[in-house]
Design a protein around this motif. Structure first.
Motif, PDB file in Angstrom:
ATOM      1  N   ARG A   1       3.548  14.233  -9.780  1.00 16.61           N
ATOM      2  CA  ARG A   1       5.040  15.394  -9.893  1.00 16.61           C
ATOM      3  C   ARG A   1       4.972  15.701 -10.615  1.00 16.61           C
ATOM      4  NH1 ARG A   1       6.659  13.143  -4.522  1.00 16.61           N
ATOM      5  NH2 ARG A   1       7.996  12.031  -5.880  1.00 16.61           N
ATOM      6  N   ARG A   2       4.967  14.842 -11.573  1.00 24.84           N
ATOM      7  CA  ARG A   2       5.267  14.797 -12.572  1.00 24.84           C
ATOM      8  C   ARG A   2       4.515  14.642 -13.871  1.00 24.84           C
ATOM      9  NH1 ARG A   2       7.668   8.996 -12.491  1.00 24.84           N
ATOM     10  NH2 ARG A   2       5.618   8.214 -13.350  1.00 24.84           N
ATOM     11  N   LYS A   3       3.090  15.296 -13.654  1.00 23.10           N
ATOM     12  CA  LYS A   3       2.564  15.952 -14.492  1.00 23.10           C
ATOM     13  C   LYS A   3       2.737  17.436 -13.912  1.00 23.10           C
ATOM     14  CE  LYS A   3      -0.952  11.998 -15.223  1.00 23.10           C
ATOM     15  NZ  LYS A   3      -2.360  11.747 -14.557  1.00 23.10           N
ATOM     16  N   ARG A   4       2.342  17.558 -12.744  1.00 25.75           N
ATOM     17  CA  ARG A   4       2.253  18.863 -12.335  1.00 25.75           C
ATOM     18  C   ARG A   4       4.321  19.711 -12.861  1.00 25.75           C
ATOM     19  NH1 ARG A   4       2.050  18.284  -7.634  1.00 25.75           N
ATOM     20  NH2 ARG A   4       4.859  18.257  -6.624  1.00 25.75           N
ATOM     21  N   ASP A   5       5.083  18.799 -13.212  1.00 29.61           N
ATOM     22  CA  ASP A   5       6.230  19.354 -13.659  1.00 29.61           C
ATOM     23  C   ASP A   5       6.528  19.903 -14.789  1.00 29.61           C
ATOM     24  OD1 ASP A   5       7.226  19.146 -10.860  1.00 29.61           O
ATOM     25  OD2 ASP A   5       8.455  17.898 -11.816  1.00 29.61           O
ATOM     26  N   ARG A   6       5.924  18.314 -15.580  1.00 30.08           N
ATOM     27  CA  ARG A   6       4.987  18.743 -16.975  1.00 30.08           C
ATOM     28  C   ARG A   6       4.205  19.495 -17.565  1.00 30.08           C
ATOM     29  NH1 ARG A   6       4.261  13.671 -18.530  1.00 30.08           N
ATOM     30  NH2 ARG A   6       2.341  13.883 -18.034  1.00 30.08           N
ATOM     31  N   ARG A   7       3.658  19.987 -16.724  1.00 30.63           N
ATOM     32  CA  ARG A   7       2.348  21.253 -17.047  1.00 30.63           C
ATOM     33  C   ARG A   7       3.557  22.722 -16.852  1.00 30.63           C
ATOM     34  NH1 ARG A   7      -1.209  18.251 -14.467  1.00 30.63           N
ATOM     35  NH2 ARG A   7      -1.096  19.380 -12.634  1.00 30.63           N
ATOM     36  N   SER A   8       4.134  22.698 -15.791  1.00 32.37           N
ATOM     37  CA  SER A   8       4.988  24.219 -15.226  1.00 32.37           C
ATOM     38  C   SER A   8       6.290  24.516 -16.518  1.00 32.37           C
ATOM     39  CB  SER A   8       6.238  23.573 -14.425  1.00 32.37           C
ATOM     40  OG  SER A   8       7.003  22.501 -14.236  1.00 32.37           O
ATOM     41  N   THR A   9       6.642  22.943 -17.767  1.00 31.96           N
ATOM     42  CA  THR A   9       7.547  23.734 -18.521  1.00 31.96           C
ATOM     43  C   THR A   9       6.654  23.581 -20.019  1.00 31.96           C
ATOM     44  OG1 THR A   9       7.255  21.071 -19.252  1.00 31.96           O
ATOM     45  CG2 THR A   9       9.073  21.857 -17.638  1.00 31.96           C
ATOM     46  N   GLU A  10       5.453  23.857 -20.369  1.00 34.14           N
ATOM     47  CA  GLU A  10       4.355  24.544 -20.859  1.00 34.14           C
ATOM     48  C   GLU A  10       3.815  25.626 -20.998  1.00 34.14           C
ATOM     49  OE1 GLU A  10       1.415  22.014 -20.557  1.00 34.14           O
ATOM     50  OE2 GLU A  10       2.125  20.125 -22.408  1.00 34.14           O
ATOM     51  N   TYR A  11       4.424  26.276 -19.969  1.00 33.65           N
ATOM     52  CA  TYR A  11       4.590  27.613 -19.882  1.00 33.65           C
ATOM     53  C   TYR A  11       5.800  28.918 -20.827  1.00 33.65           C
ATOM     54  CZ  TYR A  11       0.209  27.325 -16.981  1.00 33.65           C
ATOM     55  OH  TYR A  11      -0.554  27.187 -16.817  1.00 33.65           O
TER      56      TYR A  11
ATOM     57  N   ALA B   1       1.157  -1.095   0.437  1.00 32.73           N
ATOM     58  CA  ALA B   1      -0.421  -0.057   0.305  1.00 32.73           C
ATOM     59  C   ALA B   1       0.912   1.616  -0.191  1.00 32.73           C
ATOM     60  CB  ALA B   1      -1.091   0.128   1.072  1.00 32.73           C
ATOM     61  N   ALA B   2       2.139   1.159   0.726  1.00 31.24           N
ATOM     62  CA  ALA B   2       2.699   2.720   1.135  1.00 31.24           C
ATOM     63  C   ALA B   2       3.529   2.291  -0.805  1.00 31.24           C
ATOM     64  CB  ALA B   2       4.123   2.198   2.143  1.00 31.24           C
ATOM     65  N   GLN B   3       4.118   1.559  -1.421  1.00 32.00           N
ATOM     66  CA  GLN B   3       4.801   1.578  -2.635  1.00 32.00           C
ATOM     67  C   GLN B   3       3.577   2.097  -3.814  1.00 32.00           C
ATOM     68  OE1 GLN B   3       6.067  -2.413  -3.744  1.00 32.00           O
ATOM     69  NE2 GLN B   3       7.989  -1.657  -2.945  1.00 32.00           N
ATOM     70  N   ARG B   4       2.515   1.892  -3.600  1.00 26.98           N
ATOM     71  CA  ARG B   4       0.982   2.441  -4.652  1.00 26.98           C
ATOM     72  C   ARG B   4       0.985   3.855  -3.958  1.00 26.98           C
ATOM     73  NH1 ARG B   4      -1.448  -2.866  -3.975  1.00 26.98           N
ATOM     74  NH2 ARG B   4      -2.467  -1.949  -1.919  1.00 26.98           N
ATOM     75  N   GLN B   5       1.297   4.253  -3.138  1.00 26.62           N
ATOM     76  CA  GLN B   5       0.835   5.941  -2.523  1.00 26.62           C
ATOM     77  C   GLN B   5       2.192   6.460  -3.481  1.00 26.62           C
ATOM     78  OE1 GLN B   5      -1.814   7.078  -1.280  1.00 26.62           O
ATOM     79  NE2 GLN B   5      -1.068   9.433  -0.939  1.00 26.62           N
ATOM     80  N   GLU B   6       3.562   5.812  -3.521  1.00 28.66           N
ATOM     81  CA  GLU B   6       4.074   6.539  -3.141  1.00 28.66           C
ATOM     82  C   GLU B   6       4.877   6.637  -4.642  1.00 28.66           C
ATOM     83  OE1 GLU B   6       9.187   6.695  -3.103  1.00 28.66           O
ATOM     84  OE2 GLU B   6       8.175   4.680  -2.387  1.00 28.66           O
ATOM     85  N   THR B   7       3.862   5.526  -5.511  1.00 28.67           N
ATOM     86  CA  THR B   7       4.067   6.258  -7.078  1.00 28.67           C
ATOM     87  C   THR B   7       3.548   6.605  -7.569  1.00 28.67           C
ATOM     88  OG1 THR B   7       4.438   2.964  -7.251  1.00 28.67           O
ATOM     89  CG2 THR B   7       3.696   4.678  -8.820  1.00 28.67           C
ATOM     90  N   LYS B   8       1.911   6.923  -7.197  1.00 32.45           N
ATOM     91  CA  LYS B   8       0.342   7.850  -7.614  1.00 32.45           C
ATOM     92  C   LYS B   8       1.164   9.181  -6.847  1.00 32.45           C
ATOM     93  CE  LYS B   8      -3.957   8.646  -6.591  1.00 32.45           C
ATOM     94  NZ  LYS B   8      -5.561   8.965  -5.036  1.00 32.45           N
TER      95      LYS B   8
END
Length: 264
Positions: free
Chosen positions: A54-64, A42-49
């Motif tokens: 974080r990756r999605k947030r970082d990708r959106r930030s590069t689109e600006y 359960a802890a691993q799933r939470q960490e993966t999520k």
């Protein structure tokens, strides 16, 4: 499994074992190990999520672009729109060519004319009789069959005749008739050769049946044709013209070697 440690005494803290039977102790230990494994997964799933977020947030930030708060794709779309508007304005500002009306057509090619030296011969043999205007019967390139002595004929297919009016209606009907032996009638016609020599040829008509009941018709000149070919050195692919003229009521021909006339 990766990241799973061995079971320790601390892991068994809080586990109550009421029996001292070995099998009961083993079962309790296995149940505790299963609980720890489920917690670890359960802890691993939470960490993966969280990592994916974080990756999605970082990708959106590069689109600006340049901290302007505008996505790069949207900015590029606006830039392309500006370029298209500039191109459209440029096309509008271009001056249209001035329409001066329809362009004049090139002058038509002059109609073919019978060379003057043939006309002089016609005037000589007319002996004061009325001479009609010359009519071009056919202009064609000579084929091997036209020059073959065994054929002894110049073929003039109906489809290549320039003016069928060189014959009268009576003459046309006559050439369609047959004599007592069943042969097609023919007509003797005086002819002026390219060398200006005067001779007489035979004019006839051939009708060859084709498919679907149609007929292919051809006028032919024979008689002294082979002598004309030899005497005037006619060759394959030379272009000739056959002209018709009426001296009084009599039909006469003039044969022009157009290839030699053009080279002269």
């Amino acid at each position: 499994m990766s990241g799973v440690k061995d079971l320790t005494v601390e892991d068994m803290e809080g586990v109550v074992i009421t029996s001292h039977n070995r099998f009961d102790i083993l079962a309790a230990t296995a149940q505790r190990a299963l609980q720890l494994l489920q917690q670890h997964e359960a802890a691993q799933r939470q960490e993966t999520k969280m990592r994916t977020t974080r990756r999605k947030r970082d990708r959106r930030s590069t689109e600006y672009a340049d901290g302007e708060g505008e996505p790069y794709a949207a900015k590029r779309k606006k830039q392309n729109t500006r370029k298209n508007k500039k191109k459209a304005n440029t096309r509008k500002n271009k001056k249209k060519p001035v329409d001066d009306g329809p362009r004049p057509r090139p002058p038509p090619s002059p109609p073919p004319r019978l060379p003057e030296r043939f006309k002089n011969v016609i005037r000589e043999i007319s002996e004061g009789r009325i001479v009609s205007e010359e009519t071009l019967v056919i202009q064609k390139a000579l084929f091997p069959t036209d020059l073959n002595p065994s054929h002894n004929r110049l073929s003039m297919p109906f489809t290549q005749i320039s003016h069928h009016g060189f014959l009268t209606d009576e003459e046309k009907k006559f050439l369609c008739c047959r004599d007592g032996k069943g042969k097609k009638e023919h007509k003797d016609v005086p002819l002026i050769e390219p060398s200006l020599k005067k001779t007489t040829v035979t004019l006839g008509r051939w009708d060859m049946p084709k498919e679907k009941g149609k007929t292919s018709s051809t006028y032919v000149i024979n008689g002294t044709w082979t002598s004309i070919v030899t005497g005037n050195q006619l060759k394959v692919e030379m272009v000739i013209q056959l002209w018709a003229v009426r001296i009084g009521e009599e039909l006469c021909f003039a044969l022009v070697n157009l290839t030699e006339e053009a080279a002269a």
